[in-house]
Design an enzyme around this catalytic site. Sequence first.
Site, PDB file in Angstrom:
ATOM      1  N   ASP A  67       0.812  -1.216   0.000  1.00  0.00           N
ATOM      2  CA  ASP A  67       0.000   0.000   0.000  1.00  0.00           C
ATOM      3  C   ASP A  67       0.846   1.266   0.000  1.00  0.00           C
ATOM      4  O   ASP A  67       2.073   1.207   0.160  1.00  0.00           O
ATOM      5  CB  ASP A  67      -0.966  -0.005   1.201  1.00  0.00           C
ATOM      6  CG  ASP A  67      -0.289  -0.398   2.515  1.00  0.00           C
ATOM      7  OD1 ASP A  67       0.950  -0.403   2.574  1.00  0.00           O
ATOM      8  OD2 ASP A  67      -1.010  -0.688   3.482  1.00  0.00           O
ATOM      9  N   ASN A 135      -7.765  -2.599  14.028  1.00  0.00           N
ATOM     10  CA  ASN A 135      -9.168  -2.907  13.703  1.00  0.00           C
ATOM     11  C   ASN A 135      -9.283  -4.119  12.765  1.00  0.00           C
ATOM     12  O   ASN A 135     -10.315  -4.342  12.155  1.00  0.00           O
ATOM     13  CB  ASN A 135      -9.860  -1.686  13.083  1.00  0.00           C
ATOM     14  CG  ASN A 135      -9.216  -1.240  11.766  1.00  0.00           C
ATOM     15  OD1 ASN A 135      -8.307  -1.896  11.268  1.00  0.00           O
ATOM     16  ND2 ASN A 135      -9.685  -0.127  11.216  1.00  0.00           N
ATOM     17  N   HIS A 137      -7.432  -4.634  10.025  1.00  0.00           N
ATOM     18  CA  HIS A 137      -7.141  -4.424   8.604  1.00  0.00           C
ATOM     19  C   HIS A 137      -5.830  -5.073   8.186  1.00  0.00           C
ATOM     20  O   HIS A 137      -4.927  -5.278   8.989  1.00  0.00           O
ATOM     21  CB  HIS A 137      -7.221  -2.938   8.206  1.00  0.00           C
ATOM     22  CG  HIS A 137      -6.094  -2.062   8.629  1.00  0.00           C
ATOM     23  ND1 HIS A 137      -6.291  -0.808   9.162  1.00  0.00           N
ATOM     24  CD2 HIS A 137      -4.750  -2.220   8.569  1.00  0.00           C
ATOM     25  CE1 HIS A 137      -5.121  -0.253   9.405  1.00  0.00           C
ATOM     26  NE2 HIS A 137      -4.171  -1.084   9.054  1.00  0.00           N
ATOM     27  N   GLU A 142      -9.691  -1.778   4.990  1.00  0.00           N
ATOM     28  CA  GLU A 142     -10.388  -1.474   6.231  1.00  0.00           C
ATOM     29  C   GLU A 142     -11.612  -2.388   6.394  1.00  0.00           C
ATOM     30  O   GLU A 142     -12.072  -3.001   5.426  1.00  0.00           O
ATOM     31  CB  GLU A 142     -10.852  -0.014   6.196  1.00  0.00           C
ATOM     32  CG  GLU A 142      -9.705   0.995   6.164  1.00  0.00           C
ATOM     33  CD  GLU A 142      -9.075   1.234   7.545  1.00  0.00           C
ATOM     34  OE1 GLU A 142      -9.003   0.286   8.360  1.00  0.00           O
ATOM     35  OE2 GLU A 142      -8.650   2.374   7.788  1.00  0.00           O
TER      36      GLU A 142
HETATM   37  C1  GLP Z   1      -0.704   0.469   8.571  1.00  0.00           C
HETATM   38  C2  GLP Z   1      -0.323  -0.322   7.325  1.00  0.00           C
HETATM   39  C3  GLP Z   1      -0.552  -1.786   7.522  1.00  0.00           C
HETATM   40  C4  GLP Z   1       0.069  -2.219   8.817  1.00  0.00           C
HETATM   41  C5  GLP Z   1      -0.640  -1.542   9.957  1.00  0.00           C
HETATM   42  C6  GLP Z   1      -0.105  -1.939  11.320  1.00  0.00           C
HETATM   43  O1  GLP Z   1      -2.012   0.881   8.602  1.00  0.00           O
HETATM   44  N1  GLP Z   1      -1.025   0.109   6.155  1.00  0.00           N
HETATM   45  O2  GLP Z   1      -0.007  -2.493   6.422  1.00  0.00           O
HETATM   46  O3  GLP Z   1      -0.022  -3.605   8.966  1.00  0.00           O
HETATM   47  O4  GLP Z   1      -0.443  -0.161   9.799  1.00  0.00           O
HETATM   48  O5  GLP Z   1       1.015  -1.172  11.620  1.00  0.00           O
HETATM   49  P1  GLP Z   1       2.022  -1.458  12.775  1.00  0.00           P
HETATM   50  O6  GLP Z   1       2.803  -2.639  12.335  1.00  0.00           O
HETATM   51  O7  GLP Z   1       2.880  -0.228  12.859  1.00  0.00           O
HETATM   52  O8  GLP Z   1       1.246  -1.693  13.999  1.00  0.00           O
END
Ligand code: GLP
Length: 240
Positions: A67, A135, A137, A142
């Site tokens: 992404d 959440n 995702h 989402e």
């Molecule tokens: C973001 C990214 C996700 C990631 C998520 C969790 O929203 N788009 O790909 O998995 O955050 O992030 P973290 O690993 O910093 O908790």
Amino acid sequence: MKIIITENYQELSARANEIMRKLLIEKPNAVLGLATGSSPVGLYKNMIADYEKGITDYSRISTVNLDEYVGLPETHDQSYRYFMNDNLFLHVNVDMDKTAVPCGNTSDPAKECERYTDYLKTHRQDVQVLGLGGNGHIGFNEPGTPFDSHTHIVELKENTRRDNARFFPSLDNVPTHAITMGIADIMEAKSILLVASGTNKADAVYAMVKGAVDENCPASILQRHENVTVILDKAAASKL
Ligand code: GLP
């Protein structure tokens, strides 16, 4: 789903790297699906260390990232392209032309989504690394995203923007939209490696592993993938 529960983030990252190392040695031209966020940073550090020790070689791999924020140039230190360069690509011998991150800094994000979906058709991931949103995702898919989605533009949920605000000067600076690989694109991967740590992920981990397969928890679809490894620390696994 194979679930590995580790003592801490360090062990989690080392276990994830064992899987990556095995793949890179067995298949030097593997396609790696990569993720941003704090969760895979330890894995990337281990991948760099293996490269420095001459254990792994990245000259023949290709990568596809999940992404990117809409509106941030690649040079912005919070763009996901910048993150990947900084946390992995610039430290190993990957061919930068074979690293793909959706381009968020475009006047036509819809066209970019089509281009990326097509690109993925010829770059199926041997492994897709995933983090997990609080959440549920995956990527930026989402809650409510259809399971048959391909690369698309998303309006980020308020809680996701708040979760990610720690990386920006203020909440107002967090982009409102992103381009993300769709859930169908993620499910095409030959294998999935999801890493999650910390108590703030415990509810999402529970919903992903034990909950109903439901679009309200995007990660729950992984229950239907035949080759998923989930690596957790004790805190993230605390509700299982
Ligand atoms: C973001 C990214 C996700 C990631 C998520 C969790 O929203 N788009 O790909 O998995 O955050 O992030 P973290 O690993 O910093 O908790």
